[in-house]
Design a protein around this motif. Sequence first.
Motif, PDB file in Angstrom:
ATOM      1  N   MET A   1       0.850  -1.187   0.000  1.00 13.60           N
ATOM      2  CA  MET A   1       0.000   0.000   0.000  1.00 13.60           C
ATOM      3  C   MET A   1       0.888   1.239   0.000  1.00 13.60           C
ATOM      4  SD  MET A   1      -3.076   0.860   2.522  1.00 13.60           S
ATOM      5  CE  MET A   1      -2.676   2.061   3.716  1.00 13.60           C
ATOM      6  N   THR A   2       0.768   2.043  -1.010  1.00 14.37           N
ATOM      7  CA  THR A   2       1.562   3.265  -1.114  1.00 14.37           C
ATOM      8  C   THR A   2       0.677   4.473  -0.857  1.00 14.37           C
ATOM      9  OG1 THR A   2       1.179   3.417  -3.478  1.00 14.37           O
ATOM     10  CG2 THR A   2       3.150   2.221  -2.774  1.00 14.37           C
ATOM     11  N   ILE A   3       1.280   5.458  -0.243  1.00 12.83           N
ATOM     12  CA  ILE A   3       0.557   6.701   0.059  1.00 12.83           C
ATOM     13  C   ILE A   3       0.989   7.750  -0.961  1.00 12.83           C
ATOM     14  CG2 ILE A   3       0.194   8.493   1.786  1.00 12.83           C
ATOM     15  CD1 ILE A   3       0.795   6.410   3.937  1.00 12.83           C
ATOM     16  N   PRO A   4       0.035   8.427  -1.578  1.00  8.63           N
ATOM     17  CA  PRO A   4       0.390   9.460  -2.563  1.00  8.63           C
ATOM     18  C   PRO A   4       1.230  10.571  -1.923  1.00  8.63           C
ATOM     19  CG  PRO A   4      -1.951   8.954  -2.657  1.00  8.63           C
ATOM     20  CD  PRO A   4      -1.398   8.251  -1.466  1.00  8.63           C
ATOM     21  N   ILE A   5       2.087  11.145  -2.735  1.00 10.24           N
ATOM     22  CA  ILE A   5       2.998  12.181  -2.226  1.00 10.24           C
ATOM     23  C   ILE A   5       2.244  13.426  -1.777  1.00 10.24           C
ATOM     24  CG2 ILE A   5       3.503  13.255  -4.438  1.00 10.24           C
ATOM     25  CD1 ILE A   5       6.513  13.104  -3.217  1.00 10.24           C
ATOM     26  N   TRP A   6       1.085  13.712  -2.360  1.00 13.18           N
ATOM     27  CA  TRP A   6       0.354  14.918  -1.978  1.00 13.18           C
ATOM     28  C   TRP A   6      -0.130  14.837  -0.535  1.00 13.18           C
ATOM     29  CZ3 TRP A   6      -4.734  14.724  -0.497  1.00 13.18           C
ATOM     30  CH2 TRP A   6      -5.460  13.570  -0.821  1.00 13.18           C
ATOM     31  N   ILE A   7      -0.330  13.636  -0.021  1.00 12.36           N
ATOM     32  CA  ILE A   7      -0.737  13.490   1.384  1.00 12.36           C
ATOM     33  C   ILE A   7       0.406  13.915   2.297  1.00 12.36           C
ATOM     34  CG2 ILE A   7      -1.364  11.824   3.167  1.00 12.36           C
ATOM     35  CD1 ILE A   7      -3.073  10.393   1.107  1.00 12.36           C
ATOM     36  N   TYR A   8       1.624  13.530   1.931  1.00 13.31           N
ATOM     37  CA  TYR A   8       2.790  13.983   2.699  1.00 13.31           C
ATOM     38  C   TYR A   8       2.890  15.508   2.667  1.00 13.31           C
ATOM     39  CZ  TYR A   8       4.441   9.154   2.862  1.00 13.31           C
ATOM     40  OH  TYR A   8       4.562   7.821   3.089  1.00 13.31           O
ATOM     41  N   ALA A   9       2.637  16.101   1.510  1.00 14.15           N
ATOM     42  CA  ALA A   9       2.699  17.555   1.374  1.00 14.15           C
ATOM     43  C   ALA A   9       1.652  18.227   2.265  1.00 14.15           C
ATOM     44  CB  ALA A   9       2.501  17.957  -0.082  1.00 14.15           C
ATOM     45  N   VAL A  10       0.458  17.641   2.316  1.00 13.15           N
ATOM     46  CA  VAL A  10      -0.598  18.206   3.161  1.00 13.15           C
ATOM     47  C   VAL A  10      -0.211  18.124   4.637  1.00 13.15           C
ATOM     48  CG1 VAL A  10      -2.982  17.860   3.953  1.00 13.15           C
ATOM     49  CG2 VAL A  10      -2.455  17.810   1.516  1.00 13.15           C
ATOM     50  N   VAL A  11       0.348  16.998   5.054  1.00 14.04           N
ATOM     51  CA  VAL A  11       0.759  16.830   6.450  1.00 14.04           C
ATOM     52  C   VAL A  11       1.862  17.824   6.809  1.00 14.04           C
ATOM     53  CG1 VAL A  11       1.860  15.241   8.087  1.00 14.04           C
ATOM     54  CG2 VAL A  11       0.033  14.426   6.592  1.00 14.04           C
ATOM     55  N   VAL A  12       2.832  17.989   5.918  1.00 19.42           N
ATOM     56  CA  VAL A  12       3.907  18.963   6.155  1.00 19.42           C
ATOM     57  C   VAL A  12       3.327  20.373   6.204  1.00 19.42           C
ATOM     58  CG1 VAL A  12       5.985  19.994   5.151  1.00 19.42           C
ATOM     59  CG2 VAL A  12       5.734  17.516   5.225  1.00 19.42           C
ATOM     60  N   GLY A  13       2.398  20.680   5.334  1.00 19.11           N
ATOM     61  CA  GLY A  13       1.767  22.004   5.342  1.00 19.11           C
ATOM     62  C   GLY A  13       1.031  22.273   6.637  1.00 19.11           C
ATOM     63  N   ILE A  14       0.345  21.279   7.151  1.00 20.89           N
ATOM     64  CA  ILE A  14      -0.367  21.441   8.426  1.00 20.89           C
ATOM     65  C   ILE A  14       0.619  21.675   9.557  1.00 20.89           C
ATOM     66  CG2 ILE A  14      -1.763  20.218  10.135  1.00 20.89           C
ATOM     67  CD1 ILE A  14      -3.224  18.894   7.756  1.00 20.89           C
ATOM     68  N   ALA A  15       1.726  20.936   9.556  1.00 21.62           N
ATOM     69  CA  ALA A  15       2.738  21.097  10.608  1.00 21.62           C
ATOM     70  C   ALA A  15       3.364  22.486  10.550  1.00 21.62           C
ATOM     71  CB  ALA A  15       3.808  20.023  10.470  1.00 21.62           C
ATOM     72  N   VAL A  16       3.706  22.936   9.368  1.00 20.04           N
ATOM     73  CA  VAL A  16       4.301  24.272   9.222  1.00 20.04           C
ATOM     74  C   VAL A  16       3.302  25.336   9.658  1.00 20.04           C
ATOM     75  CG1 VAL A  16       5.135  25.957   7.527  1.00 20.04           C
ATOM     76  CG2 VAL A  16       5.932  23.589   7.436  1.00 20.04           C
ATOM     77  N   SER A  17       2.059  25.177   9.277  1.00 20.29           N
ATOM     78  CA  SER A  17       1.028  26.133   9.657  1.00 20.29           C
ATOM     79  C   SER A  17       0.868  26.192  11.180  1.00 20.29           C
ATOM     80  CB  SER A  17      -0.299  25.748   9.003  1.00 20.29           C
ATOM     81  OG  SER A  17      -1.322  26.621   9.409  1.00 20.29           O
ATOM     82  N   ALA A  18       0.901  25.043  11.833  1.00 22.81           N
ATOM     83  CA  ALA A  18       0.779  25.005  13.292  1.00 22.81           C
ATOM     84  C   ALA A  18       1.967  25.699  13.952  1.00 22.81           C
ATOM     85  CB  ALA A  18       0.677  23.565  13.771  1.00 22.81           C
TER      86      ALA A  18
ATOM     87  N   ALA B   1       1.603  29.434  13.576  1.00 21.51           N
ATOM     88  CA  ALA B   1       0.559  29.954  14.462  1.00 21.51           C
ATOM     89  C   ALA B   1       1.087  30.088  15.885  1.00 21.51           C
ATOM     90  CB  ALA B   1      -0.661  29.040  14.430  1.00 21.51           C
ATOM     91  N   ILE B   2       1.842  29.115  16.338  1.00 23.94           N
ATOM     92  CA  ILE B   2       2.422  29.182  17.680  1.00 23.94           C
ATOM     93  C   ILE B   2       3.411  30.338  17.770  1.00 23.94           C
ATOM     94  CG2 ILE B   2       3.957  27.971  19.285  1.00 23.94           C
ATOM     95  CD1 ILE B   2       2.611  25.349  18.298  1.00 23.94           C
ATOM     96  N   LYS B   3       4.270  30.475  16.772  1.00 25.01           N
ATOM     97  CA  LYS B   3       5.268  31.557  16.757  1.00 25.01           C
ATOM     98  C   LYS B   3       4.587  32.929  16.764  1.00 25.01           C
ATOM     99  CE  LYS B   3       8.883  33.546  13.930  1.00 25.01           C
ATOM    100  NZ  LYS B   3       9.415  33.639  12.586  1.00 25.01           N
ATOM    101  N   THR B   4       3.584  33.093  15.934  1.00 23.38           N
ATOM    102  CA  THR B   4       2.865  34.364  15.859  1.00 23.38           C
ATOM    103  C   THR B   4       2.149  34.671  17.175  1.00 23.38           C
ATOM    104  OG1 THR B   4       2.551  34.041  13.497  1.00 23.38           O
ATOM    105  CG2 THR B   4       1.132  35.654  14.568  1.00 23.38           C
ATOM    106  N   GLY B   5       1.567  33.658  17.791  1.00 23.70           N
ATOM    107  CA  GLY B   5       0.888  33.853  19.068  1.00 23.70           C
ATOM    108  C   GLY B   5       1.844  34.330  20.142  1.00 23.70           C
TER     109      GLY B   5
END
Length: 59
Positions: free
Chosen positions: A1-18, A21-25
């Motif tokens: 079972m392989t996971i598409p690369i775009w899912i990894y990109a979404v997870v990385v984007g969520i982590a960077v966004s979080a 948000a912490i830094k800005t707060g």
Amino acid sequence: MTIPIWIYAVVVGIAVSALMAIKTGREERQLELETIEQEGEIYIKRLEQAKEMRREGEE
């Protein structure tokens, strides 16, 4: 079972966004504390000036 690369990109984007948000707060809290401290200093100066004016009025 392989996971598409775009899912990894979404997870990385969520982590960077979080992280951003912490830094800005933290930055906003620091700025808010500095502003409150400055306003407090101004208030104390006004109280001291009023106290001094009352002293001068009594003399």
